[in-house]
Design a protein around this motif. Structure first.
Motif, mmCIF file in Angstrom:
data_model
loop_
_atom_site.group_PDB
_atom_site.id
_atom_site.type_symbol
_atom_site.label_atom_id
_atom_site.label_comp_id
_atom_site.label_asym_id
_atom_site.label_seq_id
_atom_site.Cartn_x
_atom_site.Cartn_y
_atom_site.Cartn_z
ATOM 1 N N HIS A 9 0.822 -1.209 0.000
ATOM 2 C CA HIS A 9 0.000 0.000 0.000
ATOM 3 C C HIS A 9 0.855 1.258 0.000
ATOM 4 O O HIS A 9 2.041 1.244 0.361
ATOM 5 C CB HIS A 9 -0.953 0.019 1.201
ATOM 6 N N ALA A 10 0.255 2.377 -0.386
ATOM 7 C CA ALA A 10 0.929 3.678 -0.391
ATOM 8 C C ALA A 10 1.115 4.183 1.039
ATOM 9 O O ALA A 10 0.555 3.632 1.996
ATOM 10 C CB ALA A 10 0.108 4.675 -1.208
ATOM 11 N N GLU A 11 1.900 5.262 1.159
ATOM 12 C CA GLU A 11 2.176 5.817 2.487
ATOM 13 C C GLU A 11 0.872 6.181 3.196
ATOM 14 O O GLU A 11 0.031 6.916 2.674
ATOM 15 C CB GLU A 11 3.052 7.061 2.370
ATOM 16 N N ARG A 58 -6.268 1.403 3.694
ATOM 17 C CA ARG A 58 -5.084 1.898 2.989
ATOM 18 C C ARG A 58 -4.730 1.059 1.761
ATOM 19 O O ARG A 58 -4.188 1.585 0.794
ATOM 20 C CB ARG A 58 -3.894 2.008 3.946
ATOM 21 N N THR A 59 -5.045 -0.232 1.789
ATOM 22 C CA THR A 59 -4.809 -1.052 0.593
ATOM 23 C C THR A 59 -5.910 -0.848 -0.433
ATOM 24 O O THR A 59 -5.638 -0.796 -1.639
ATOM 25 C CB THR A 59 -4.704 -2.540 0.948
ATOM 26 N N CYS A 60 -7.144 -0.732 0.031
ATOM 27 C CA CYS A 60 -8.255 -0.502 -0.900
ATOM 28 C C CYS A 60 -8.071 0.816 -1.643
ATOM 29 O O CYS A 60 -8.337 0.909 -2.849
ATOM 30 C CB CYS A 60 -9.588 -0.511 -0.146
ATOM 31 N N ALA A 61 -7.613 1.843 -0.926
ATOM 32 C CA ALA A 61 -7.363 3.131 -1.576
ATOM 33 C C ALA A 61 -6.226 3.012 -2.588
ATOM 34 O O ALA A 61 -6.304 3.555 -3.702
ATOM 35 C CB ALA A 61 -7.033 4.183 -0.523
ATOM 36 N N VAL A 147 -2.310 -7.925 -6.594
ATOM 37 C CA VAL A 147 -2.660 -8.235 -5.206
ATOM 38 C C VAL A 147 -2.049 -7.164 -4.309
ATOM 39 O O VAL A 147 -0.827 -6.965 -4.310
ATOM 40 C CB VAL A 147 -2.142 -9.626 -4.790
ATOM 41 N N PHE A 148 -2.885 -6.487 -3.536
ATOM 42 C CA PHE A 148 -2.431 -5.396 -2.666
ATOM 43 C C PHE A 148 -2.440 -5.856 -1.209
ATOM 44 O O PHE A 148 -3.455 -6.326 -0.704
ATOM 45 C CB PHE A 148 -3.325 -4.168 -2.834
ATOM 46 N N SER A 149 -1.294 -5.693 -0.564
ATOM 47 C CA SER A 149 -1.178 -6.099 0.830
ATOM 48 C C SER A 149 -0.289 -5.100 1.569
ATOM 49 O O SER A 149 -0.237 -3.922 1.218
ATOM 50 C CB SER A 149 -0.651 -7.534 0.916
ATOM 51 N N HIS A 150 0.427 -5.579 2.587
ATOM 52 C CA HIS A 150 1.112 -4.711 3.543
ATOM 53 C C HIS A 150 2.571 -5.102 3.711
ATOM 54 O O HIS A 150 2.966 -6.243 3.441
ATOM 55 C CB HIS A 150 0.392 -4.782 4.892
ATOM 56 N N GLY A 151 3.357 -4.156 4.215
ATOM 57 C CA GLY A 151 4.797 -4.310 4.251
ATOM 58 C C GLY A 151 5.298 -5.544 4.975
ATOM 59 O O GLY A 151 6.103 -6.314 4.434
ATOM 60 N N TYR A 152 4.857 -5.759 6.216
ATOM 61 C CA TYR A 152 5.364 -6.893 6.984
ATOM 62 C C TYR A 152 4.858 -8.204 6.415
ATOM 63 O O TYR A 152 5.623 -9.176 6.285
ATOM 64 C CB TYR A 152 4.955 -6.753 8.450
ATOM 65 N N ARG A 363 -12.814 8.116 3.030
ATOM 66 C CA ARG A 363 -13.698 8.079 1.876
ATOM 67 C C ARG A 363 -14.508 6.791 1.900
ATOM 68 O O ARG A 363 -13.953 5.687 2.028
ATOM 69 C CB ARG A 363 -12.897 8.158 0.575
ATOM 70 N N LYS A 364 -15.812 6.908 1.740
ATOM 71 C CA LYS A 364 -16.700 5.771 1.886
ATOM 72 C C LYS A 364 -16.392 4.647 0.908
ATOM 73 O O LYS A 364 -16.542 3.462 1.234
ATOM 74 C CB LYS A 364 -18.154 6.207 1.725
ATOM 75 N N GLU A 365 -15.920 4.999 -0.294
ATOM 76 C CA GLU A 365 -15.720 3.962 -1.302
ATOM 77 C C GLU A 365 -14.568 3.018 -0.957
ATOM 78 O O GLU A 365 -14.475 1.925 -1.530
ATOM 79 C CB GLU A 365 -15.464 4.576 -2.693
ATOM 80 N N PHE A 366 -13.723 3.400 0.000
ATOM 81 C CA PHE A 366 -12.599 2.546 0.366
ATOM 82 C C PHE A 366 -12.818 1.845 1.708
ATOM 83 O O PHE A 366 -11.946 1.117 2.177
ATOM 84 C CB PHE A 366 -11.308 3.356 0.417
#
Length: 369
Positions: A9-11, A58-61, A147-152, A363-366
């Motif tokens: 995900h982005a910052e 944060r990943t959905c966005a 596929v969007f996920s997280h750093g760790y 934001r509701k969409e995320f």
């Protein structure tokens, strides 16, 4: 054969404010949204059949970088989430380091022995991520997916796919926000073609928007905070506030008594680096209103000021505010600092000061269902 782009995900707020996010929800920063735009440019012309993402905001966005141009709806999966860090969640990394320095070091370098109360183990994260990726690959045989996920979580699963033990995973690099890894799945076997590529963040187009400022890194614990205690912190409170008053060019004389009189209607936190107080943040009396933001002169320019903003954001959001606001003098140098972190002019007060405002709404969409 299935091709999988595995993307961090982005910052997000926790990355910037030095707060442990885990599975807690947080929004993207302004820099994070520029990273999303860079990611969108990177994938222009790349065919993507489907997008999967953890169900955290944060990943959905971030996934919108690929979904929006292709009119794809992301498939949200809880098993792609970041590691749950239990008792650490929503605590500053400075507090975590002060309370549990050995566990904090183990978290990064010795995942095989890390554990805190209420947390997942790194092995559990690795195993659920492996199962999720294998399931996604099987569902999309012959296709290309993002596929969007997280750093760790990404770090643990990439190490496993490269044949490493948990102990060896602690020697692997941390991928940057929006770093891209490429996986290939064939006959139930996943392999890593390359990992943690961030070249889309090295382009002139992206770098042109980067602000020249000190940024904390994952290896720096940062500040920890306590509520103001006048008996313990009174002298620091007055000195720090007086410096901020003077440096901001306030026209009326600084009044310690007026400062103290305002404490009862406001929440004031003192930020510490190790055992040394370095700054103050005060919110109130209206929800979301920052009435004091100050760093001692000798600690300025070291990446601590934005951590004060992070505490103000948490306090404001906890009281239902959708924005945080502050009104420094027109000539104050702090205006440039605040603009760097997303504050923009909103209105003019009766005293002819411009109020600066920062949006902290989700934001509701995320958001999930």
């Amino acid at each position: 054969m299935t091709t999988l782009y595995l993307i961090r995900h982005a910052e997000a707020e926790g990355n910037l404010y030095r707060i442990a996010q885990g599975q807690h929800e947080s929004i993207l920063t302004d820099r994070g949204w520029r990273q999303v735009q860079a990611l969108e440019r990177r994938f222009e012309g790349v065919h993507i059949d489907a997008v999967y993402t953890s169900d955290l905001y944060r990943t959905c966005a971030t996934a919108s970088a690929i979904c929006r141009p292709r009119d794809l709806k992301p498939i949200r999966r809880k098993d792609l989430r970041e590691i749950c860090v239990g008792d650490w969640e929503q605590r500053t990394w400075g507090e975590i380091y002060r309370r549990t320095p050995v566990q904090m070091a183990d978290f990064s370098t010795h995942p095989e022995r890390w554990y805190v109360e209420g947390a997942e183990t790194p092995a559990q994260v690795r195993d659920r991520m492996l199962a999720a990726l294998q399931d996604i690959a099987a569902e999309n045989d012959g296709k290309t997916v993002a596929v969007f996920s997280h750093g760790y979580a990404i770090r643990m699963v990439l190490a496993a796919l490269q044949g490493m033990t948990l102990a060896e995973a602690g020697t692997t690099p941390h991928g940057d926000n929006t770093a891209v890894s490429l996986l290939e799945a064939s006959h139930g076997v996943l392999r890593v073609l390359w990992r943690d590529d961030n070249t889309h963040l090295q382009t002139p187009e992206f770098l042109a928007g980067e602000k020249v400022r000190r940024r904390a890194t994952a290896l720096e614990p940062g500040l920890w905070f306590v509520p103001l205690d006048l008996q313990a912190h009174g002298a620091f409170f007055e000195t720090c506030a007086a410096e901020a008053w003077e440096d901001a060019g306030e026209k009326c004389p600084f009044s310690p008594q007026r400062l103290r009189d305002g404490i009862t209607s406001r929440t004031t936190l003192v930020g510490f680096r190790d055992e040394e107080p370095v700054g103050l943040v005060q919110v109130g009396p209206a929800p979301g209103w920052i009435s004091l933001l100050a760093i001692r002169r000798e600690y300025r320019g070291r990446g601590f000021g934005v951590q004060l903003i992070g505490q103000a954001v948490q306090l404001a959001r906890g009281r239902g505010a959708q924005t945080v606001r502050i009104a420094p003098p027109e000539e104050a140098a702090a205006r440039t600092f605040l603009a760097d972190y997303g504050f923009a002019p909103a209105e003019t007060t009766a005293a002819d000061r411009t109020v600066l405002e920062k949006d902290i709404a989700f934001r509701k969409e995320f958001l999930g269902d």
